[in-house]
Design a protein around this motif. Sequence first.
Motif, mmCIF file in Angstrom:
data_model
loop_
_atom_site.group_PDB
_atom_site.id
_atom_site.type_symbol
_atom_site.label_atom_id
_atom_site.label_comp_id
_atom_site.label_asym_id
_atom_site.label_seq_id
_atom_site.Cartn_x
_atom_site.Cartn_y
_atom_site.Cartn_z
ATOM 1 N N PHE A 100 -80.035 15.369 -56.047
ATOM 2 C CA PHE A 100 -79.356 14.363 -55.242
ATOM 3 C C PHE A 100 -79.918 14.487 -53.832
ATOM 4 O O PHE A 100 -79.451 15.275 -53.024
ATOM 5 C CB PHE A 100 -77.846 14.588 -55.291
ATOM 6 C CG PHE A 100 -77.338 14.704 -56.694
ATOM 7 C CD1 PHE A 100 -77.580 13.685 -57.611
ATOM 8 C CD2 PHE A 100 -76.651 15.815 -57.114
ATOM 9 C CE1 PHE A 100 -77.134 13.792 -58.912
ATOM 10 C CE2 PHE A 100 -76.193 15.918 -58.409
ATOM 11 C CZ PHE A 100 -76.435 14.906 -59.314
ATOM 12 N N ASN A 102 -80.081 12.965 -50.940
ATOM 13 C CA ASN A 102 -79.412 12.839 -49.650
ATOM 14 C C ASN A 102 -78.104 13.603 -49.583
ATOM 15 O O ASN A 102 -77.216 13.262 -48.822
ATOM 16 C CB ASN A 102 -79.175 11.364 -49.328
ATOM 17 C CG ASN A 102 -80.474 10.659 -49.054
ATOM 18 O OD1 ASN A 102 -81.290 11.116 -48.261
ATOM 19 N ND2 ASN A 102 -80.701 9.557 -49.742
ATOM 20 N N MET A 103 -77.991 14.596 -50.411
ATOM 21 C CA MET A 103 -76.843 15.486 -50.302
ATOM 22 C C MET A 103 -77.384 16.866 -49.951
ATOM 23 O O MET A 103 -78.549 17.156 -50.187
ATOM 24 C CB MET A 103 -76.078 15.524 -51.630
ATOM 25 C CG MET A 103 -75.459 14.192 -51.983
ATOM 26 S SD MET A 103 -74.783 14.140 -53.647
ATOM 27 C CE MET A 103 -73.273 15.044 -53.436
ATOM 28 N N LEU A 106 -76.083 22.747 -50.901
ATOM 29 C CA LEU A 106 -74.818 23.274 -51.414
ATOM 30 C C LEU A 106 -74.079 22.220 -52.233
ATOM 31 O O LEU A 106 -73.569 22.503 -53.315
ATOM 32 C CB LEU A 106 -73.941 23.741 -50.248
ATOM 33 C CG LEU A 106 -72.666 24.440 -50.685
ATOM 34 C CD1 LEU A 106 -72.973 25.818 -51.224
ATOM 35 C CD2 LEU A 106 -71.674 24.537 -49.548
ATOM 36 N N GLU A 107 -74.037 21.003 -51.722
ATOM 37 C CA GLU A 107 -73.335 19.935 -52.443
ATOM 38 C C GLU A 107 -73.956 19.677 -53.804
ATOM 39 O O GLU A 107 -73.255 19.386 -54.773
ATOM 40 C CB GLU A 107 -73.353 18.641 -51.624
ATOM 41 C CG GLU A 107 -72.339 18.638 -50.509
ATOM 42 C CD GLU A 107 -72.458 17.420 -49.621
ATOM 43 O OE1 GLU A 107 -71.436 16.899 -49.207
ATOM 44 O OE2 GLU A 107 -73.593 16.971 -49.358
ATOM 45 N N PHE A 152 -80.022 30.583 -50.315
ATOM 46 C CA PHE A 152 -78.840 30.670 -49.464
ATOM 47 C C PHE A 152 -79.102 30.097 -48.078
ATOM 48 O O PHE A 152 -78.289 29.367 -47.518
ATOM 49 C CB PHE A 152 -78.409 32.136 -49.362
ATOM 50 C CG PHE A 152 -77.075 32.321 -48.719
ATOM 51 C CD1 PHE A 152 -75.918 32.120 -49.451
ATOM 52 C CD2 PHE A 152 -76.976 32.667 -47.388
ATOM 53 C CE1 PHE A 152 -74.677 32.274 -48.864
ATOM 54 C CE2 PHE A 152 -75.740 32.822 -46.793
ATOM 55 C CZ PHE A 152 -74.593 32.627 -47.534
ATOM 56 N N ASP A 156 -77.303 24.168 -46.015
ATOM 57 C CA ASP A 156 -76.896 22.936 -45.349
ATOM 58 C C ASP A 156 -78.023 21.929 -45.160
ATOM 59 O O ASP A 156 -77.856 20.913 -44.512
ATOM 60 C CB ASP A 156 -76.267 23.265 -43.987
ATOM 61 C CG ASP A 156 -74.933 23.962 -44.162
ATOM 62 O OD1 ASP A 156 -74.238 23.653 -45.144
ATOM 63 O OD2 ASP A 156 -74.597 24.817 -43.331
ATOM 64 N N GLU A 157 -79.177 22.226 -45.737
ATOM 65 C CA GLU A 157 -80.296 21.272 -45.642
ATOM 66 C C GLU A 157 -80.094 20.157 -46.652
ATOM 67 O O GLU A 157 -79.437 20.336 -47.669
ATOM 68 C CB GLU A 157 -81.615 21.980 -45.985
ATOM 69 C CG GLU A 157 -82.044 23.032 -45.016
ATOM 70 C CD GLU A 157 -82.607 22.439 -43.750
ATOM 71 O OE1 GLU A 157 -83.082 21.288 -43.811
ATOM 72 O OE2 GLU A 157 -82.545 23.099 -42.708
ATOM 73 N N ASN A 161 -85.422 17.778 -48.253
ATOM 74 C CA ASN A 161 -86.257 18.489 -47.283
ATOM 75 C C ASN A 161 -86.749 19.843 -47.775
ATOM 76 O O ASN A 161 -87.471 20.533 -47.068
ATOM 77 C CB ASN A 161 -85.470 18.701 -45.982
ATOM 78 C CG ASN A 161 -85.162 17.396 -45.295
ATOM 79 O OD1 ASN A 161 -85.799 16.375 -45.586
ATOM 80 N ND2 ASN A 161 -84.202 17.390 -44.396
#
Lengths: 266, 408
Positions: A100, A102-103, A106-107, A152, A156-157, A161
């Motif tokens: 996914f 554009n998430m 972690l998401e 880890f 948050d990237e 990317n």
Amino acid sequence: MPEITNKLLEVKGLTMDFGGLRAVDTVSLDVCTGEIVALIGPNGAGKTTFFNCVTGIYKPTRGDVLVHPPAKKSQRINGFKSNRVTTIGMARTFQNIRLFQNMTVLENVMIGRHCRTTTSILGAILRGAKTMRQEQETVNRSYDLLEKVDLFKYADEFAKNLPYGAQRRLEIARAMATDPFLLLLDEPAAGMNPQETRALDELIVRVRDTEKIAILLIEHDMKLVMNISDRIYVMEYGKEIAQGGPMDIRNNPKVIEAYLGEEADA
Amino acid sequence: MSDYMKRSFLVALWFVFLTFPLMVVKVNTLKNTVEWRWMNMLWVAIGAFVLSLLWRWALERRQLKNKEAESGEDESTRLGFGQRLLVEPKLYKPVLAVLFVATIAFPLLFDIYQTNIMVLALVFVVLGLGLNVTVGLAGLLDLGYVAFFAVGAYTYGILNSFWGIGFWTSLPIGGLMGALFGIALGFPILRLRGDYLAIVTLGFGSIAKIVIENWEEVTNGAKGIAGIPRPGFFGADMSITSATTYTYYLMILMVIFTIFITNRLKDSRIGRAWMALREDEIACVAMGVDMAKTKLGAYAFGAFWAGLVGVIFAARNTYINPNSFTFMESALVLSIVVMGGMGSIVGVIIAALVLILMPEYLRAFSEYRMLMFGAIMVLMMIFRPEGLIANVRRKYRGHKVMTEDVNA
């Protein structure tokens, strides 16, 4: 030999037709507890189609796909939607990475927890104690998994990317988040450099040994396949042409012919 | 720079040539003479030249920025000012306070006309936020969104004219009817994607309007339903002014309610599943997300807000007819979502206010409304495709991070 109880996935005579084209022709395959099984074959042999049939993306024309989840009753899962297959406990990755984009990283992993959590729309609005507990558990579990695949620091990237090898590992982490008993990896080493492949090779063995997840993988990288597989199945033109341990396969004349052409012994 | 000049000069020439018959030549049919308005030509030339220069300058700046983003540090670590406004409490707290006072004071400072327009703008804010869920979060293009709005408005209109049911009872019923219709639309189009989805939803919107127009016995057809009561306040008798002010505050509460709920949903299991569905449907389903449930949930939830706010819309106007629910409204709401930034709540609010208030206050240019509208859309797509304020992804805190923070 208590063979039956040991099998996790049992595919019998699987056939898949696309119109007049028979992409997979009566292929049978088993995966047992604690095994790493590889499915190899030249391009276009029908390996990915086989995967898609097993994971519910296609509905096989004929044959049986039976699962024997540990501590649960066996099921025939032909034609199940892929979300049900995943919920039963078989998670997969994709040949051409399907994250996914554009998430955040972690998401992506948190999505894997979707089928193991129960929050509804109403629950999400009210944010009761149970919802919050589940949510925190999902976050914690996802961080743990990211740590296991060494991502880890990227938590948050955005997934898009990440470097290529990391994206492959993220797909594995996402699949592992669904608590599978069997992981199906579709060419996990494709496009990786030798160093990354070696790391992946270790990761796969580690997943099997520490997480107790059996693995079925499609792979072209022969070194990786020979290194880690317990058993290997070989497909050509939709048919299964050989199966056995790495040594047998390496010396099997049919396999050599399939890969190198007829005059391989020259 | 001289290259720019030359190119812009050519563009200007081209425009002069293109607009020559329209802007310069004018045949006076009464006197049978031809007027040559040479001044117009000059204006077109100057206008085209300046615009072209600006255009090139903006494009170049954008390219430079892109290059910077590629070579420099990560994009994600450098947020735009708009985004920083959302994340940093130091910045957003005072802004929020000022906004709060301004919204409270608005009906006291301005007259009933302004307040009424503001209510309409707020209605579209909620519509935008609702569609933002379907389109922005779940990625399901919906060109017939206004149908749910109509369902809400007519629910109130019909309930009231037939059975005399009041506003407050109709409000939740309108919302639920909207959601129900959302599911009804959702079922047949579960498998559709992209262009096909757009066409079917477009058709659904048109069908809704045609049904309303022709179902005379229930909807009163093209004549519409009149005499719909304004929102009541414990049966108090209110003048039009105070009723409008009351509706305004009601809408403000409604907007806050919508933001609160959609925000909670966005950062939940359901919201993440919607986003995953938008990003990659096959992968999403393969990760154990039930596609049908999730999609229907998104349609129903988006439509719920349209139904809810449709009731308020009917109460505000006290009169509804099918002409309030044309494709133009759907397009307008969709533009609000696109302009605001897919999935971004603040962006949608700003876009709704701009797109609804601008035409109201620029009545002098009302003939050029669609032209400006189109121009804004084109400019947005070129310069800020991610919307006015791009969505900021939430960072989740886990146990591991906590311990690391302590060590650091």
